[in-house]
Write a protein that holds these residues in place. Structure first.
Motif, PDB file in Angstrom:
ATOM      1  N   VAL A 131     -25.567  49.831  62.504  1.00 13.00           N
ATOM      2  CA  VAL A 131     -26.685  50.619  63.015  1.00 13.00           C
ATOM      3  C   VAL A 131     -26.479  52.105  62.768  1.00 13.00           C
ATOM      4  O   VAL A 131     -27.419  52.827  62.438  1.00 13.00           O
ATOM      5  CB  VAL A 131     -26.880  50.343  64.525  1.00 13.00           C
ATOM      6  N   LEU A 132     -25.246  52.581  62.861  1.00 13.37           N
ATOM      7  CA  LEU A 132     -24.980  54.010  62.784  1.00 13.37           C
ATOM      8  C   LEU A 132     -24.786  54.519  61.363  1.00 13.37           C
ATOM      9  O   LEU A 132     -25.132  55.650  61.053  1.00 13.37           O
ATOM     10  CB  LEU A 132     -23.734  54.335  63.616  1.00 13.37           C
ATOM     11  N   GLN A 133     -24.240  53.679  60.504  1.00 16.42           N
ATOM     12  CA  GLN A 133     -23.838  54.165  59.191  1.00 16.42           C
ATOM     13  C   GLN A 133     -24.685  53.534  58.077  1.00 16.42           C
ATOM     14  O   GLN A 133     -25.682  52.869  58.330  1.00 16.42           O
ATOM     15  CB  GLN A 133     -22.342  53.905  58.996  1.00 16.42           C
ATOM     16  N   SER A 134     -24.255  53.755  56.868  1.00 18.36           N
ATOM     17  CA  SER A 134     -25.047  53.339  55.719  1.00 18.36           C
ATOM     18  C   SER A 134     -24.967  51.834  55.496  1.00 18.36           C
ATOM     19  O   SER A 134     -24.088  51.143  56.023  1.00 18.36           O
ATOM     20  CB  SER A 134     -24.540  54.048  54.462  1.00 18.36           C
ATOM     21  N   GLU A 135     -25.877  51.347  54.672  1.00 19.00           N
ATOM     22  CA  GLU A 135     -25.870  49.921  54.344  1.00 19.00           C
ATOM     23  C   GLU A 135     -24.554  49.514  53.694  1.00 19.00           C
ATOM     24  O   GLU A 135     -23.982  48.465  54.027  1.00 19.00           O
ATOM     25  CB  GLU A 135     -27.042  49.599  53.431  1.00 19.00           C
ATOM     26  N   SER A 136     -24.046  50.319  52.778  1.00 19.00           N
ATOM     27  CA  SER A 136     -22.803  49.967  52.090  1.00 19.00           C
ATOM     28  C   SER A 136     -21.619  49.945  53.055  1.00 19.00           C
ATOM     29  O   SER A 136     -20.743  49.077  52.953  1.00 19.00           O
ATOM     30  CB  SER A 136     -22.530  50.934  50.931  1.00 19.00           C
ATOM     31  N   THR A 137     -21.602  50.886  54.009  1.00 16.72           N
ATOM     32  CA  THR A 137     -20.535  50.897  55.011  1.00 16.72           C
ATOM     33  C   THR A 137     -20.646  49.674  55.916  1.00 16.72           C
ATOM     34  O   THR A 137     -19.645  49.057  56.289  1.00 16.72           O
ATOM     35  CB  THR A 137     -20.591  52.185  55.835  1.00 16.72           C
ATOM     36  N   SER A 198     -29.195  39.802  56.800  1.00 18.68           N
ATOM     37  CA  SER A 198     -28.708  38.592  56.133  1.00 18.68           C
ATOM     38  C   SER A 198     -27.182  38.548  56.122  1.00 18.68           C
ATOM     39  O   SER A 198     -26.589  37.485  56.335  1.00 18.68           O
ATOM     40  CB  SER A 198     -29.241  38.537  54.695  1.00 18.68           C
ATOM     41  N   ALA A 199     -26.556  39.685  55.877  1.00 13.27           N
ATOM     42  CA  ALA A 199     -25.097  39.726  55.852  1.00 13.27           C
ATOM     43  C   ALA A 199     -24.517  39.443  57.228  1.00 13.27           C
ATOM     44  O   ALA A 199     -23.478  38.773  57.348  1.00 13.27           O
ATOM     45  CB  ALA A 199     -24.629  41.086  55.344  1.00 13.27           C
ATOM     46  N   ILE A 200     -25.163  39.936  58.281  1.00 10.16           N
ATOM     47  CA  ILE A 200     -24.700  39.653  59.643  1.00 10.16           C
ATOM     48  C   ILE A 200     -24.854  38.162  59.947  1.00 10.16           C
ATOM     49  O   ILE A 200     -23.952  37.523  60.502  1.00 10.16           O
ATOM     50  CB  ILE A 200     -25.462  40.518  60.658  1.00 10.16           C
ATOM     51  N   ASN A 201     -25.992  37.591  59.575  1.00 15.42           N
ATOM     52  CA  ASN A 201     -26.166  36.146  59.761  1.00 15.42           C
ATOM     53  C   ASN A 201     -25.104  35.352  59.016  1.00 15.42           C
ATOM     54  O   ASN A 201     -24.524  34.402  59.551  1.00 15.42           O
ATOM     55  CB  ASN A 201     -27.552  35.723  59.276  1.00 15.42           C
ATOM     56  N   ASP A 202     -24.844  35.737  57.780  1.00 12.59           N
ATOM     57  CA  ASP A 202     -23.853  35.017  56.983  1.00 12.59           C
ATOM     58  C   ASP A 202     -22.454  35.140  57.590  1.00 12.59           C
ATOM     59  O   ASP A 202     -21.687  34.167  57.601  1.00 12.59           O
ATOM     60  CB  ASP A 202     -23.840  35.550  55.552  1.00 12.59           C
TER      61      ASP A 202
END
Length: 272
Positions: A131-137, A198-202
């Motif tokens: 939530v706080l940082q970038s998608e890549s982070t 999606s990454a969190i779900n995975d």
């Protein structure tokens, strides 16, 4: 806004979500569920078992936030077991279960329920980062969590399951998973990207697959809530999970009362 959301988050948020194995209840072949009336039942675990998010908390439980709407209480009310002990606690990790929750277990215990592992795997920090940082982070932090699930979590789960076995060798133990958080492509128009969701779900699937395997290797039943919550994820329009709850931030990303009664209760009842 993103920073203010994070600062308010409780460390007890359990952000591990969903189960990879749909519908698996694995138990020893000779293990049979006793009749409810003869059961001595002990409910262990973290905030998903204590009922954080469902409201109506027992004031005597303090920071553990045990709700009268949590699935263990609902099951006990419906089945009238001969005894019921409720020690699940918000924020619990595997070490907390061993240190603080196993007291009611004994040789006469017939039934145990537990959800545990999400706090060990650091999913609160995963969500904070995302939530706080970038998608890549965010994606990098998720990869770290998955590495922990590979390297450390199995041993932590083994330790808890072995401790339960030592104190309650005859008990049927039901290990419950976590619901998938997000409906991808759903009604949410702000916040995390669908790639992050999606990454969190995975990653949550990955966590729960590891948990399911450890449960099976100990001869314990594993109960998936994935199907029960299907159509009720965040962004579904009919969520049984809180997103950010501004009235009570500690309830964020936890099941609502409907999630406990409509998702967890029937799943546990089928496996108990």
């Amino acid at each position: 806004m993103r920073l203010s959301r994070i600062v308010a988050f409780s460390s007890s948020l359990l952000l591990g979500a969903a189960l990879a194995l749909t519908g698996a209840s694995t138990a020893q072949a000779d293990q049979q569920a006793p009749s409810a009336q003869a059961v001595d039942y002990v409910a262990l675990g973290d905030s998903y078992s204590s009922g954080v998010g469902a409201g109506n908390y027992d004031s005597a439980s303090g920071g553990c936030k045990r709700s009268t709407r949590a699935y263990p209480v609902l099951w006990a009310a419906a089945n009238s077991p001969s005894s019921f002990a409720f020690t699940a606690c918000s924020g619990a990790r595997t070490g907390d279960v061993k240190a603080n929750q196993l007291g009611p277990l004994n040789a006469g215990t017939d039934l145990v329920s537990i959800s545990i592992g999400g706090n060990d795997a650091g999913f609160a920090d995963v969500m904070t980062t995302c939530v706080l940082q970038s998608e890549s982070t965010c994606l990098g932090r998720i990869a770290q969590a998955r590495s922990y699930v590979d390297s450390t979590l199995p041993g932590n789960l083994d330790s808890v399951y072995s401790a339960i076995k030592a104190k309650a060798p005859a008990a049927r133990v039901v290990v419950l998973g976590y619901p998938r958080f997000y409906k991808i492509g759903g009604s949410c128009v702000a916040g995390l990207s669908d790639r992050e969701r999606s990454a969190i779900n995975d990653a949550s699937d990955y966590l729960n697959a590891a948990t399911a395997k450890r449960a099976a290797d100990h001869g314990y039943a594993y109960a998936s809530v994935t199907q029960a919550f299907a159509g009720h994820e965040i962004c579904s329009g009919s969520a049984w999970l809180h997103s950010v709850n501004w009235l009570n931030i500690g309830e964020s990303y936890h099941p609502t009362a409907a999630g406990q009664s409509g998702g967890y209760l029937p799943t546990f009842s089928s496996a108990a």
